[in-house]
Write an enzyme that holds these catalytic residues in place. Structure first.
Site, mmCIF file in Angstrom:
data_model
loop_
_atom_site.group_PDB
_atom_site.id
_atom_site.type_symbol
_atom_site.label_atom_id
_atom_site.label_comp_id
_atom_site.label_asym_id
_atom_site.label_seq_id
_atom_site.Cartn_x
_atom_site.Cartn_y
_atom_site.Cartn_z
ATOM 1 N N ASN A 33 9.579 21.734 -15.635
ATOM 2 C CA ASN A 33 10.317 22.528 -16.607
ATOM 3 C C ASN A 33 10.065 23.996 -16.287
ATOM 4 O O ASN A 33 9.373 24.326 -15.318
ATOM 5 C CB ASN A 33 9.942 22.154 -18.046
ATOM 6 C CG ASN A 33 8.462 22.393 -18.353
ATOM 7 O OD1 ASN A 33 7.804 23.236 -17.731
ATOM 8 N ND2 ASN A 33 7.940 21.656 -19.323
ATOM 9 N N GLY A 49 16.078 21.158 -20.589
ATOM 10 C CA GLY A 49 16.398 20.590 -21.888
ATOM 11 C C GLY A 49 17.887 20.411 -22.089
ATOM 12 O O GLY A 49 18.585 19.830 -21.245
ATOM 13 N N GLY A 86 20.510 21.070 -19.360
ATOM 14 C CA GLY A 86 20.605 20.220 -18.179
ATOM 15 C C GLY A 86 19.500 20.476 -17.176
ATOM 16 O O GLY A 86 18.384 20.862 -17.546
ATOM 17 N N ASP A 127 13.753 14.049 -31.555
ATOM 18 C CA ASP A 127 12.378 14.262 -31.083
ATOM 19 C C ASP A 127 12.412 14.281 -29.561
ATOM 20 O O ASP A 127 12.836 13.314 -28.933
ATOM 21 C CB ASP A 127 11.490 13.119 -31.593
ATOM 22 C CG ASP A 127 10.021 13.277 -31.219
ATOM 23 O OD1 ASP A 127 9.695 14.202 -30.453
ATOM 24 O OD2 ASP A 127 9.202 12.462 -31.676
ATOM 25 N N ASP A 138 9.474 12.131 -19.542
ATOM 26 C CA ASP A 138 9.041 10.878 -18.922
ATOM 27 C C ASP A 138 10.235 9.970 -18.660
ATOM 28 O O ASP A 138 10.317 9.309 -17.617
ATOM 29 C CB ASP A 138 8.027 10.174 -19.829
ATOM 30 C CG ASP A 138 6.788 11.015 -20.060
ATOM 31 O OD1 ASP A 138 6.238 11.529 -19.072
ATOM 32 O OD2 ASP A 138 6.373 11.152 -21.222
ATOM 33 N N SER A 193 10.881 5.603 -27.566
ATOM 34 C CA SER A 193 12.117 6.333 -27.275
ATOM 35 C C SER A 193 12.675 6.038 -25.890
ATOM 36 O O SER A 193 13.834 6.362 -25.602
ATOM 37 C CB SER A 193 11.875 7.834 -27.407
ATOM 38 O OG SER A 193 11.051 8.313 -26.349
#
Length: 265
Positions: free
Chosen positions: A135, A169, A172, A193, A199, A247
């Protein structure tokens, strides 16, 4: 869940959490023979907080993860050598990550490194990696610059890794290499969330890339593009649910989102 056969190498404590995690692996059809138990450390854990926008922050307590040594990796060398893709991250010592990457590189197995938690990465490890996933915070850390935009991208390309995937995020992901640049848009979803989204992204990337290029082809932007779009959809699905393991989407859920109208570039 994304459709790949998976083996996990790691270490947990001899505590209720460790027993729970080891029991989870066969239920998820994951080969966990490479997951050892520590007699002296508890299972690694993280404390996670989620704000009103669904964005999360976490504090990691490595626990037994810190005891995974290169010798432990050697015990699972055959699993690495027989893989299509090796996914690694930095909640375990870099010595263990480097050893796994050495085994993979010698066997022609593709190596993906997720630089999480963020920390500087030695050139010796980067030289063994085919794809780095980061990130923006992680990107600045490994590039050694407090910058954004083109300055950050140039610094990342200068690291010499064949492909850098910079996740952003809801904006993209940007894929960088010496031969080009590619933008992979995120899908429009109602974010609940973001825990586990990264992951989901990297796991789906490895699963899809292995299925698309089982011959061990080295990364090229064209080769990776479909796998990255699959990964982006997986990460998007993960943000619509709470908690990390719960998730993580199945292949059917990922493909269902991909079948919807394409996200706006």
């Amino acid at each position: 869940r994304a459709g790949a056969a998976v083996s996990l190498i790691g270490r947990v404590g001899r505590d209720p959490t460790g027993r729970e995690l080891r029991a989870l692996l066969p239920r998820e059809r994951i080969d966990g023979i490479g997951v050892a138990e520590s007699w002296s450390a508890s299972t690694g854990a993280s404390a996670i907080s989620v704000d009103a926008r669904g964005e999360h922050t976490s504090v990691v307590v490595p626990g037994a993860n810190e005891q995974l040594e290169p010798g432990s990796v050697d015990e699972s060398s055959k699993r690495i050598e027989n893989a299509q893709v090796l996914l690694t991250q930095l909640e375990i010592p870099t010595g263990a990550v480097t050893r796994a990457a050495e085994i993979a590189r010698a066997a022609g197995v593709r190596v993906v490194l997720n630089v999480a938690p963020a920390q500087a990465v030695a050139p010796e490890l980067l030289a063994l990696v085919d794809v780095v996933v980061v990130n923006t915070h992680e990107a600045r850390t490994i590039a050694g610059v407090e910058a954004d935009g083109e300055t950050l991208e140039r610094a990342l390309v200068g690291l010499g890794v064949p492909v850098i995937v910079l996740t952003k995020g809801s904006a993209g992901a940007t894929v960088l290499s010496r031969t080009g640049r590619l933008h992979v848009p995120a899908h429009s979803v109602d974010v609940l969330d973001t825990t586990g989204a990264g992951d989901a992204f990297i796991g789906a990337l490895g699963a899809r890339w292995a299925s698309l290029s089982p011959d061990g082809a080295k990364p090229e932007l064209g080769t990776l593009e479909e796998a990255l779009r699959f990964a982006s959809a997986a990460g998007s699905v993960a943000t619509t649910r709470r908690e990390s393991v719960a998730s993580l989407p199945t292949r059917a859920e990922i493909e269902a989102l991909l079948a919807e109208p394409a996200p706006i570039e």
